[in-house]
Design a protein around this motif. Structure first.
Motif, PDB file in Angstrom:
ATOM      1  N   GLN A 281       0.836  -1.196   0.000  1.00 24.17           N
ATOM      2  CA  GLN A 281       0.000   0.000   0.000  1.00 24.17           C
ATOM      3  C   GLN A 281       0.876   1.253   0.000  1.00 24.17           C
ATOM      4  O   GLN A 281       1.806   1.364   0.793  1.00 24.17           O
TER       5      GLN A 281
ATOM      6  N   ARG B 275      -1.852  -1.471  -3.502  1.00 31.19           N
ATOM      7  CA  ARG B 275      -2.996  -0.566  -3.489  1.00 31.19           C
ATOM      8  C   ARG B 275      -2.536   0.878  -3.328  1.00 31.19           C
ATOM      9  O   ARG B 275      -1.610   1.174  -2.590  1.00 31.19           O
TER      10      ARG B 275
ATOM     11  N   HIS C  62      -6.941   2.775   4.419  1.00 33.33           N
ATOM     12  CA  HIS C  62      -6.006   2.872   5.538  1.00 33.33           C
ATOM     13  C   HIS C  62      -6.497   3.967   6.474  1.00 33.33           C
ATOM     14  O   HIS C  62      -7.070   4.966   6.032  1.00 33.33           O
TER      15      HIS C  62
END
Length: 259
Positions: free
Chosen positions: A101, A139, A202
């Motif tokens: 991420q 991501r 997140h």
């Protein structure tokens, strides 16, 4: 209790950067995040992650001249080539570090361009980055930041973030939801998380005012942690706060909050 990651750009700053990984593990953290890895050798960081059994949770795309006051280049029409080069660098680090991420900082509104031009550039850059990162199994998230701490920041609230996601149209782009920033900009934290958790990739935390550890301000983090669990969020929460005194002294909040 959600999984907590230590933000090494904010915590354990009394230590050299490389030594912060061990300190985070000793304090009980299982994951780490930070602003940028690019000043360090990726293999050196990887060794610290492996040595201490830590997960590399997140870091940011290159964001321009940070020390000179820049806070991202994602919305700057004159910096598209630089943005793409930075993306390639970020991917190379993520491969080594096992990081799945990466966050994009939109930056401060460029004086030479309109808000519409800045947003169009941000959307185009996010489309490009989301596609490239998706091919790597990484991501992309984009963070809204309050305009009190960073005046003029292009992306600064949840509604705008959701609009950007819709315009980009990629399942590989989510919101990075920082509770501290959004408490300043809009409040209503728990209902917002409930309504939009599927769009959030997140979460980060700090209390307000002061951006210190939970328990030092107005936010009820005991309630919020229970709420975040109840709505099914299973990702990491980055502890991106400035310790009120020292990092070690401030870590008592972990026990008092059941972390």
């Amino acid at each position: 209790m959600p999984k907590l990651a230590a933000n090494l750009s904010m915590l354990f700053t009394e230590l050299p950067f490389i030594e912060r990984f061990g300190a985070a593990a000793k304090a009980g953290f299982k994951g780490v995040e930070y602003l940028f890895p690019y000043a360090y050798d990726a293999q050196e960081i990887k060794q610290e992650l492996d040595k201490h059994g830590l997960t590399q949770v997140l870091f940011n795309l290159p964001a321009g001249d940070w020390d000179g006051g820049e806070r991202g280049i994602g919305a700057n029409p004159e910096r598209v080539n630089e943005f793409r080069a930075g993306l390639e660098m970020a991917i190379s680090y993520a491969r080594v570090l096992g990081c799945d991420q990466i966050n994009c900082l939109a930056g401060i509104q460029p004086e030479k361009f309109s808000e519409q031009e800045a947003e169009a550039t941000l959307v185009a850059n996010l489309k490009y980055a989301a596609k490239a990162l998706n091919e790597e199994g990484i991501r992309l998230v984009a963070e809204a930041i309050n305009t009190r701490d960073i005046p003029g920041f292009v992306l600064n609230n949840t509604k705008q973030g959701l609009s950007i996601l819709e315009k980009v149209g990629s399942s590989n782009l989510k919101i990075q939801y920082d509770i501290y920033h959004m408490q300043i900009m809009e409040g209503d934290i728990a209902p917002t998380l409930s309504e939009h958790i599927e769009s959030i990739g997140h979460i980060q935390l700090a209390d307000n005012p002061g951006r210190h550890e939970p328990g030092t301000g107005e936010l009820n983090y005991k309630f919020l942690f229970q709420h975040i669990d109840s709505i099914g969020y299973d990702g990491w929460i980055g502890c991106e706060y400035k310790p009120l005194t020292t990092t070690e002294e401030g870590l008592t909040w972990l026990k008092s909050h059941g972390a």
